[in-house]
Design a protein around this motif. Structure first.
Motif, PDB file in Angstrom:
ATOM      1  N   VAL A 142       0.912  -1.080  -0.040  1.00  0.00           N
ATOM      2  CA  VAL A 142       0.030   0.128   0.015  1.00  0.00           C
ATOM      3  C   VAL A 142       0.690   1.277   0.017  1.00  0.00           C
ATOM      4  CG1 VAL A 142      -1.932   1.266   1.187  1.00  0.00           C
ATOM      5  CG2 VAL A 142      -1.602  -1.367   1.367  1.00  0.00           C
ATOM      6  N   LEU A 143       0.902   2.185  -1.019  1.00  0.00           N
ATOM      7  CA  LEU A 143       1.664   3.292  -1.101  1.00  0.00           C
ATOM      8  C   LEU A 143       0.979   4.255  -0.425  1.00  0.00           C
ATOM      9  CD1 LEU A 143       4.510   4.422  -2.216  1.00  0.00           C
ATOM     10  CD2 LEU A 143       2.961   5.225  -4.305  1.00  0.00           C
ATOM     11  N   LEU A 144       1.760   4.783   0.487  1.00  0.00           N
ATOM     12  CA  LEU A 144       1.284   5.990   1.472  1.00  0.00           C
ATOM     13  C   LEU A 144       1.547   7.307   0.810  1.00  0.00           C
ATOM     14  CD1 LEU A 144       2.157   4.475   4.935  1.00  0.00           C
ATOM     15  CD2 LEU A 144      -0.048   4.191   3.446  1.00  0.00           C
ATOM     16  N   SER A 145       2.711   7.556   0.346  1.00  0.00           N
ATOM     17  CA  SER A 145       3.291   8.825  -0.200  1.00  0.00           C
ATOM     18  C   SER A 145       4.492   8.453  -0.973  1.00  0.00           C
ATOM     19  CB  SER A 145       3.798   9.849   0.861  1.00  0.00           C
ATOM     20  OG  SER A 145       4.934   9.220   1.606  1.00  0.00           O
ATOM     21  N   GLY A 146       4.586   9.517  -2.057  1.00  0.00           N
ATOM     22  CA  GLY A 146       5.657   9.328  -2.956  1.00  0.00           C
ATOM     23  C   GLY A 146       5.322   8.756  -4.306  1.00  0.00           C
ATOM     24  N   GLU A 147       6.165   8.157  -5.051  1.00  0.00           N
ATOM     25  CA  GLU A 147       6.075   7.327  -6.284  1.00  0.00           C
ATOM     26  C   GLU A 147       6.871   5.799  -6.238  1.00  0.00           C
ATOM     27  OE1 GLU A 147       6.519   9.832 -10.195  1.00  0.00           O
ATOM     28  OE2 GLU A 147       7.674  10.787  -8.588  1.00  0.00           O
ATOM     29  N   TYR A 148       6.339   5.181  -6.679  1.00  0.00           N
ATOM     30  CA  TYR A 148       6.784   3.567  -6.550  1.00  0.00           C
ATOM     31  C   TYR A 148       6.359   2.692  -7.934  1.00  0.00           C
ATOM     32  CZ  TYR A 148       6.575  -1.252  -4.600  1.00  0.00           C
ATOM     33  OH  TYR A 148       7.060  -2.507  -4.236  1.00  0.00           O
ATOM     34  N   MET A 149       7.611   2.249  -8.512  1.00  0.00           N
ATOM     35  CA  MET A 149       7.404   1.471  -9.598  1.00  0.00           C
ATOM     36  C   MET A 149       7.826  -0.207  -9.310  1.00  0.00           C
ATOM     37  SD  MET A 149       8.965   0.035 -12.628  1.00  0.00           S
ATOM     38  CE  MET A 149      10.495   0.719 -13.211  1.00  0.00           C
ATOM     39  N   LEU A 150       7.268  -1.149  -9.626  1.00  0.00           N
ATOM     40  CA  LEU A 150       7.516  -2.440  -9.504  1.00  0.00           C
ATOM     41  C   LEU A 150       7.505  -3.213 -10.763  1.00  0.00           C
ATOM     42  CD1 LEU A 150       7.754  -5.210  -7.858  1.00  0.00           C
ATOM     43  CD2 LEU A 150       5.046  -5.056  -7.854  1.00  0.00           C
ATOM     44  N   GLU A 151       8.525  -3.982 -11.160  1.00  0.00           N
ATOM     45  CA  GLU A 151       8.518  -4.795 -12.160  1.00  0.00           C
ATOM     46  C   GLU A 151       8.571  -6.153 -11.872  1.00  0.00           C
ATOM     47  OE1 GLU A 151      11.470  -3.259 -15.417  1.00  0.00           O
ATOM     48  OE2 GLU A 151      12.148  -2.310 -13.712  1.00  0.00           O
ATOM     49  N   GLN A 152       7.718  -7.153 -12.159  1.00  0.00           N
ATOM     50  CA  GLN A 152       7.802  -8.627 -12.233  1.00  0.00           C
ATOM     51  C   GLN A 152       7.015  -9.452 -13.013  1.00  0.00           C
ATOM     52  OE1 GLN A 152       6.175 -10.818  -8.613  1.00  0.00           O
ATOM     53  NE2 GLN A 152       8.118 -11.248  -8.288  1.00  0.00           N
ATOM     54  N   ALA A 153       7.514 -10.592 -13.689  1.00  0.00           N
ATOM     55  CA  ALA A 153       6.776 -11.330 -14.501  1.00  0.00           C
ATOM     56  C   ALA A 153       6.583 -10.611 -15.863  1.00  0.00           C
ATOM     57  CB  ALA A 153       5.433 -11.917 -13.944  1.00  0.00           C
ATOM     58  N   GLY A 154       7.232  -9.756 -16.307  1.00  0.00           N
ATOM     59  CA  GLY A 154       7.391  -9.208 -17.570  1.00  0.00           C
ATOM     60  C   GLY A 154       6.316  -7.998 -17.598  1.00  0.00           C
ATOM     61  N   ARG A 155       5.884  -7.716 -16.513  1.00  0.00           N
ATOM     62  CA  ARG A 155       4.833  -6.452 -16.146  1.00  0.00           C
ATOM     63  C   ARG A 155       5.534  -5.419 -15.183  1.00  0.00           C
ATOM     64  NH1 ARG A 155       1.450 -11.098 -15.486  1.00  0.00           N
ATOM     65  NH2 ARG A 155       1.862 -11.156 -13.163  1.00  0.00           N
ATOM     66  N   GLU A 156       4.920  -4.400 -15.491  1.00  0.00           N
ATOM     67  CA  GLU A 156       5.367  -2.946 -14.593  1.00  0.00           C
ATOM     68  C   GLU A 156       4.245  -2.271 -14.134  1.00  0.00           C
ATOM     69  OE1 GLU A 156       8.452  -0.955 -16.628  1.00  0.00           O
ATOM     70  OE2 GLU A 156       6.892   0.128 -17.799  1.00  0.00           O
ATOM     71  N   VAL A 157       4.154  -1.870 -13.048  1.00  0.00           N
ATOM     72  CA  VAL A 157       3.168  -0.925 -12.287  1.00  0.00           C
ATOM     73  C   VAL A 157       3.744   0.175 -11.796  1.00  0.00           C
ATOM     74  CG1 VAL A 157       3.158  -2.400 -10.232  1.00  0.00           C
ATOM     75  CG2 VAL A 157       1.014  -1.203 -11.133  1.00  0.00           C
ATOM     76  N   PHE A 158       2.907   1.408 -11.974  1.00  0.00           N
ATOM     77  CA  PHE A 158       3.313   2.503 -11.453  1.00  0.00           C
ATOM     78  C   PHE A 158       2.303   3.051 -10.499  1.00  0.00           C
ATOM     79  CE2 PHE A 158       5.492   2.309 -15.537  1.00  0.00           C
ATOM     80  CZ  PHE A 158       6.645   3.086 -15.087  1.00  0.00           C
ATOM     81  N   LEU A 159       2.436   3.092  -9.112  1.00  0.00           N
ATOM     82  CA  LEU A 159       1.536   3.493  -7.936  1.00  0.00           C
ATOM     83  C   LEU A 159       1.560   4.793  -7.701  1.00  0.00           C
ATOM     84  CD1 LEU A 159       1.766   0.363  -5.570  1.00  0.00           C
ATOM     85  CD2 LEU A 159       0.722   0.619  -7.619  1.00  0.00           C
ATOM     86  N   SER A 160       0.367   5.298  -7.275  1.00  0.00           N
ATOM     87  CA  SER A 160       0.283   6.651  -6.622  1.00  0.00           C
ATOM     88  C   SER A 160      -0.233   6.556  -5.147  1.00  0.00           C
ATOM     89  CB  SER A 160      -0.957   7.284  -7.479  1.00  0.00           C
ATOM     90  OG  SER A 160      -0.391   7.545  -8.877  1.00  0.00           O
TER      91      SER A 160
END
Length: 337
Positions: free
Chosen positions: A97-115
């Protein structure tokens, strides 16, 4: 611990393990943080920020079967190293759970950008990259692999996908976990633990919203799969465990059982084999306390051919059972020093 002491302790507020780079000299922080993350979460390479100090602090709560971590950090990049987990607690899925800032995750050929407010999940044992370009804070909910699989068939297809925290069940789940973390010290350990089942149920519902259609099972098929796996766990140490025994115990045909497991790209006996290897892995890590020999552990979990067991173990975990035991003993001796 006496029953009265245990009862008294359960009425006390939860106690977190607090770990912070601010308690470490600046020139030792990089290696210290790498070691801490490797011990508490997964083995990673760390790329710290160039223009700001390396800052990372975490509060880790035991949350019944789960663990809840509250993390605050400056910019950082993490890359999962190709090494099997040394601790059974690391064989887990991590909900974020992203509380503040920016976060990017890569796994299994996918990438996700969280707000802020968004959530995602990843497999802590599989290769992944995490990039946070600036200061951030987040919650991590560590969920044992088998528990998460029992909750949601096809969870492995949900990694590195965004669960929006701005609406629907995602917002409810994220708010619930934020409130649980922020109010943890204002309740008893007993009350805090009681929230964990609700948190996992809400998180599972949120995952169901983003699970790819191809990985979904009907409710009856999902229940059947759960019963199959529960039966396997119950009889895992039985040396004569086979498809006929599971079919009789569950009232399902062997063909249907393997059809359900094929959706997870496995078969019944391959699942049995994998679970037995995972159990021996856990017990070998615990042999530092129990003193059990590797051969006794293998026999306990139905491996009668020790040479075959050792080869299969090394193929799966990258090192022999005896090498793992020696590595675990060395790690324990270092932590006790």
């Amino acid at each position: 611990m006496k029953p009265h002491d245990a009862e008294t302790e359960s009425l006390q507020p939860p106690t977190a393990i607090h770990l912070s780079t601010e308690d470490i000299s600046p020139w030792h922080r990089h290696e210290w943080l790498k070691e801490i993350i490797g011990r508490e979460y997964a083995h990673v390479d760390i790329t710290p920020p160039r223009n700001v100090p390396l800052l990372n602090e975490m509060d880790i709560y035991t949350w019944k079967q789960l663990r809840l971590s509250c993390i605050r950090s400056n910019a950082i990049k993490l890359k999962r190293l190709p090494q099997e987990p040394l601790l059974s607690s690391q064989d887990a899925y991590f909900g974020v759970v992203l509380l503040s800032g920016e976060y990017m995750l890569e796994q299994a050929g996918r990438e996700v950008f969280l707000s802020p407010g968004d959530m995602t999940i990843y497999d802590a044992t599989r290769p992944h990259r995490i990039t946070c370009p600036g200061s951030f804070s987040k919650l991590i909910v560590s969920i044992p692999r088998e528990l998460m699989r029992q909750k949601l068939a096809g969870v492995e297809h949900c990694t590195a996908m965004k669960i929006p925290g701005s609406k629907g069940i995602g917002a409810v789940a994220a708010d619930f976990m934020r409130a649980s973390a922020s109010q943890a010290t204002g309740m008893s350990q007993l009350a805090f633990d009681a929230l964990s089942d609700n948190a996992l149920d809400l998180f599972t519902l949120a995952l169901q919203e983003i699970r790819p259609p191809t990985s979904q099972l009907s409710r009856s098929r999902s229940l059947s799969l759960y019963n199959i796996k529960a039966c396997v766990e119950k009889h895992l140490a039985h040396p004569q465990l086979d498809s006929q025994m599971i079919a009789q115990a569950t009232g399902l045909s062997s063909r249907y059982i393997n059809e359900l497991l094929a959706a997870e790209e496995t078969s019944l006996m391959r699942h049995v084999w994998e679970r037995r290897l995972e159990k021996t892995h856990q017990d070998i890590l615990g042999a530092c306390q129990t003193g059990l020999a590797v051969s006794d552990i293998a026999m306990k979990w139905g491996f009668n051919d020790l040479s075959h067991f050792s080869r299969a173990f090394k193929r799966k975990f990258g090192l022999s059972p005896r090498a793992l035991k020696a590595q675990a003993q060395a790690a324990k001796a270092k932590s006790d020093a």
